[in-house]
Design a protein around this motif. Structure first.
Motif, PDB file in Angstrom:
ATOM      1  N   ALA A  22       3.048   4.843  32.686  1.00  0.00           N
ATOM      2  CA  ALA A  22       2.204   5.797  32.212  1.00  0.00           C
ATOM      3  C   ALA A  22       2.859   6.917  31.403  1.00  0.00           C
ATOM      4  O   ALA A  22       2.182   7.366  30.473  1.00  0.00           O
ATOM      5  CB  ALA A  22       1.540   6.675  33.448  1.00  0.00           C
ATOM      6  N   VAL A  23       3.880   7.286  31.622  1.00  0.00           N
ATOM      7  CA  VAL A  23       4.699   8.403  30.756  1.00  0.00           C
ATOM      8  C   VAL A  23       4.912   7.624  29.399  1.00  0.00           C
ATOM      9  O   VAL A  23       4.813   8.145  28.172  1.00  0.00           O
ATOM     10  CB  VAL A  23       6.108   8.383  31.202  1.00  0.00           C
ATOM     11  CG1 VAL A  23       7.187   9.213  30.351  1.00  0.00           C
ATOM     12  CG2 VAL A  23       6.118   9.207  32.608  1.00  0.00           C
ATOM     13  N   LYS A  24       5.106   6.034  29.221  1.00  0.00           N
ATOM     14  CA  LYS A  24       5.127   5.602  27.964  1.00  0.00           C
ATOM     15  C   LYS A  24       4.175   5.244  27.218  1.00  0.00           C
ATOM     16  O   LYS A  24       3.984   5.089  26.009  1.00  0.00           O
ATOM     17  CB  LYS A  24       6.054   4.322  28.090  1.00  0.00           C
ATOM     18  CG  LYS A  24       7.532   4.631  28.475  1.00  0.00           C
ATOM     19  CD  LYS A  24       8.264   3.051  28.362  1.00  0.00           C
ATOM     20  CE  LYS A  24       8.688   2.970  30.092  1.00  0.00           C
ATOM     21  NZ  LYS A  24       9.308   1.808  30.246  1.00  0.00           N
ATOM     22  N   LEU A  25       3.007   4.944  27.890  1.00  0.00           N
ATOM     23  CA  LEU A  25       1.715   4.577  27.246  1.00  0.00           C
ATOM     24  C   LEU A  25       1.121   5.336  26.187  1.00  0.00           C
ATOM     25  O   LEU A  25       0.677   4.921  25.164  1.00  0.00           O
ATOM     26  CB  LEU A  25       0.689   4.462  28.480  1.00  0.00           C
ATOM     27  CG  LEU A  25      -0.459   3.278  28.168  1.00  0.00           C
ATOM     28  CD1 LEU A  25       0.088   2.096  27.972  1.00  0.00           C
ATOM     29  CD2 LEU A  25      -1.468   3.432  29.349  1.00  0.00           C
ATOM     30  N   PRO A  26       1.190   6.781  26.254  1.00  0.00           N
ATOM     31  CA  PRO A  26       0.710   7.513  25.234  1.00  0.00           C
ATOM     32  C   PRO A  26       1.383   7.641  23.981  1.00  0.00           C
ATOM     33  O   PRO A  26       0.900   7.709  22.930  1.00  0.00           O
ATOM     34  CB  PRO A  26       0.751   8.979  25.918  1.00  0.00           C
ATOM     35  CG  PRO A  26       1.030   8.983  27.122  1.00  0.00           C
ATOM     36  CD  PRO A  26       1.624   7.588  27.406  1.00  0.00           C
ATOM     37  N   ASP A  27       2.520   7.135  23.783  1.00  0.00           N
ATOM     38  CA  ASP A  27       3.378   7.127  22.667  1.00  0.00           C
ATOM     39  C   ASP A  27       4.033   5.399  22.527  1.00  0.00           C
ATOM     40  O   ASP A  27       5.334   5.626  22.734  1.00  0.00           O
ATOM     41  CB  ASP A  27       4.285   8.124  22.546  1.00  0.00           C
ATOM     42  CG  ASP A  27       5.174   7.960  21.334  1.00  0.00           C
ATOM     43  OD1 ASP A  27       4.691   7.432  20.446  1.00  0.00           O
ATOM     44  OD2 ASP A  27       5.913   9.026  21.149  1.00  0.00           O
ATOM     45  N   PRO A  28       3.283   4.743  22.239  1.00  0.00           N
ATOM     46  CA  PRO A  28       3.833   3.295  22.111  1.00  0.00           C
ATOM     47  C   PRO A  28       4.826   3.306  21.056  1.00  0.00           C
ATOM     48  O   PRO A  28       5.877   2.676  21.301  1.00  0.00           O
ATOM     49  CB  PRO A  28       2.831   2.675  21.660  1.00  0.00           C
ATOM     50  CG  PRO A  28       1.551   3.272  21.329  1.00  0.00           C
ATOM     51  CD  PRO A  28       1.895   4.681  21.637  1.00  0.00           C
ATOM     52  N   ALA A  29       5.012   4.088  19.940  1.00  0.00           N
ATOM     53  CA  ALA A  29       6.076   4.024  19.029  1.00  0.00           C
ATOM     54  C   ALA A  29       7.338   4.273  19.689  1.00  0.00           C
ATOM     55  O   ALA A  29       8.453   3.802  19.315  1.00  0.00           O
ATOM     56  CB  ALA A  29       5.770   4.826  17.939  1.00  0.00           C
ATOM     57  N   GLU A  30       7.284   5.377  20.443  1.00  0.00           N
ATOM     58  CA  GLU A  30       8.620   5.650  21.401  1.00  0.00           C
ATOM     59  C   GLU A  30       9.206   4.542  22.157  1.00  0.00           C
ATOM     60  O   GLU A  30      10.231   4.256  22.323  1.00  0.00           O
ATOM     61  CB  GLU A  30       8.228   6.780  22.440  1.00  0.00           C
ATOM     62  CG  GLU A  30       9.235   7.343  22.957  1.00  0.00           C
ATOM     63  CD  GLU A  30       9.145   8.789  23.659  1.00  0.00           C
ATOM     64  OE1 GLU A  30       9.600   9.665  23.281  1.00  0.00           O
ATOM     65  OE2 GLU A  30       8.595   8.680  24.622  1.00  0.00           O
ATOM     66  N   SER A  31       7.985   3.773  22.923  1.00  0.00           N
ATOM     67  CA  SER A  31       8.500   2.735  23.548  1.00  0.00           C
ATOM     68  C   SER A  31       9.145   1.339  22.673  1.00  0.00           C
ATOM     69  O   SER A  31       9.910   0.869  23.040  1.00  0.00           O
ATOM     70  CB  SER A  31       7.419   2.001  24.516  1.00  0.00           C
ATOM     71  OG  SER A  31       7.495   0.959  25.291  1.00  0.00           O
ATOM     72  N   VAL A  32       8.522   1.522  21.502  1.00  0.00           N
ATOM     73  CA  VAL A  32       9.163   0.351  20.413  1.00  0.00           C
ATOM     74  C   VAL A  32      10.754   0.930  20.263  1.00  0.00           C
ATOM     75  O   VAL A  32      11.619  -0.044  19.977  1.00  0.00           O
ATOM     76  CB  VAL A  32       8.201   0.259  19.305  1.00  0.00           C
ATOM     77  CG1 VAL A  32       8.956  -0.596  18.188  1.00  0.00           C
ATOM     78  CG2 VAL A  32       6.971  -0.360  19.853  1.00  0.00           C
ATOM     79  N   ARG A  33      10.917   2.107  19.808  1.00  0.00           N
ATOM     80  CA  ARG A  33      12.303   2.492  19.691  1.00  0.00           C
ATOM     81  C   ARG A  33      13.153   2.425  20.705  1.00  0.00           C
ATOM     82  O   ARG A  33      14.227   1.991  20.583  1.00  0.00           O
ATOM     83  CB  ARG A  33      12.105   4.079  19.271  1.00  0.00           C
ATOM     84  CG  ARG A  33      11.767   4.528  17.808  1.00  0.00           C
ATOM     85  CD  ARG A  33      11.965   5.895  17.422  1.00  0.00           C
ATOM     86  NE  ARG A  33      11.199   7.046  18.610  1.00  0.00           N
ATOM     87  CZ  ARG A  33       9.864   7.214  18.335  1.00  0.00           C
ATOM     88  NH1 ARG A  33       9.127   6.686  17.391  1.00  0.00           N
ATOM     89  NH2 ARG A  33       9.407   8.024  19.093  1.00  0.00           N
ATOM     90  N   ALA A  34      12.676   2.751  21.986  1.00  0.00           N
ATOM     91  CA  ALA A  34      13.670   2.339  22.992  1.00  0.00           C
ATOM     92  C   ALA A  34      13.946   0.942  23.308  1.00  0.00           C
ATOM     93  O   ALA A  34      15.027   0.562  23.374  1.00  0.00           O
ATOM     94  CB  ALA A  34      12.754   2.939  24.270  1.00  0.00           C
ATOM     95  N   VAL A  35      12.869   0.165  23.001  1.00  0.00           N
ATOM     96  CA  VAL A  35      13.475  -1.479  22.915  1.00  0.00           C
ATOM     97  C   VAL A  35      14.348  -1.653  21.978  1.00  0.00           C
ATOM     98  O   VAL A  35      15.243  -2.470  22.004  1.00  0.00           O
ATOM     99  CB  VAL A  35      11.966  -2.346  23.080  1.00  0.00           C
ATOM    100  CG1 VAL A  35      12.466  -3.829  22.668  1.00  0.00           C
ATOM    101  CG2 VAL A  35      11.256  -2.159  24.267  1.00  0.00           C
TER     102      VAL A  35
END
Length: 160
Positions: A22-35
């Motif tokens: 839920a914390v990552k869902l609003p900003d998918p670009a941030e999740s992509v950066r983390a991966v």
């Protein structure tokens, strides 16, 4: 007693997955950066993994919290935790200073090296909890126990 231990583990692990996704869902670009920061996957699949990971985490978490498909959800959970442990250990061994991205964030973190042991320990504990649920998926207060009656539990009455 085992059913109640499993229930606590199921709720804790499921809750962690729901919060992490839920914390990552609003900003998918941030999740992509983390991966991407881990530099482990081919660039061609990084965006897909980054976008799907929060959704998978939420689905696994909801299934565990509800107690539906517990063994399957726990297997996916254990595999994800194993992948995260490998990823964090790999980043640590290669001298990368990155935020794990476990609960949002990602990218450079000057204090990452000090955090890696705690993050690995947390994920090992959650992996072990998931493994318990794979081994003992029947827990108390599980919706799956109500929705899906096992054939060996159905009472057969003879007609005379």
């Amino acid at each position: 007693m085992r059913a109640w231990i499993g229930t606590v583990l199921r709720l804790v692990v499921g809750g962690v997955w729901i919060v992490a996704g839920a914390v990552k869902l609003p900003d998918p670009a941030e999740s992509v950066r983390a991966v991407r920061a881990y530099d482990l996957l081919p660039e061609s699949i990084v965006p897909t993994v980054g976008h799907l990971l929060p959704v998978v985490e939420i689905v696994v978490g909801v299934l565990l919290v509800l107690g539906v498909f517990v063994r399957l959800s726990a297997v996916v959970s254990a595999l994800l935790f194993a992948a995260f442990i490998i990823g964090i250990a790999s980043a640590w061994s290669r001298g990368l200073q990155i935020d794990c991205g476990c609960f949002g964030g990602g990218g450079f973190d000057p204090d990452a090296t000090a955090k890696y042991p705690r993050e690995i320990a947390r994920d090992v504990a959650l992996l072990l909890a998931s493994a318990w649920l794979v081994w003992r998926p029947r827990t108390a207060l599980a919706l799956g126990e109500v929705l899906f009656v096992r054939p060996d539990e159905v009472e057969v009455k003879e007609i005379s």
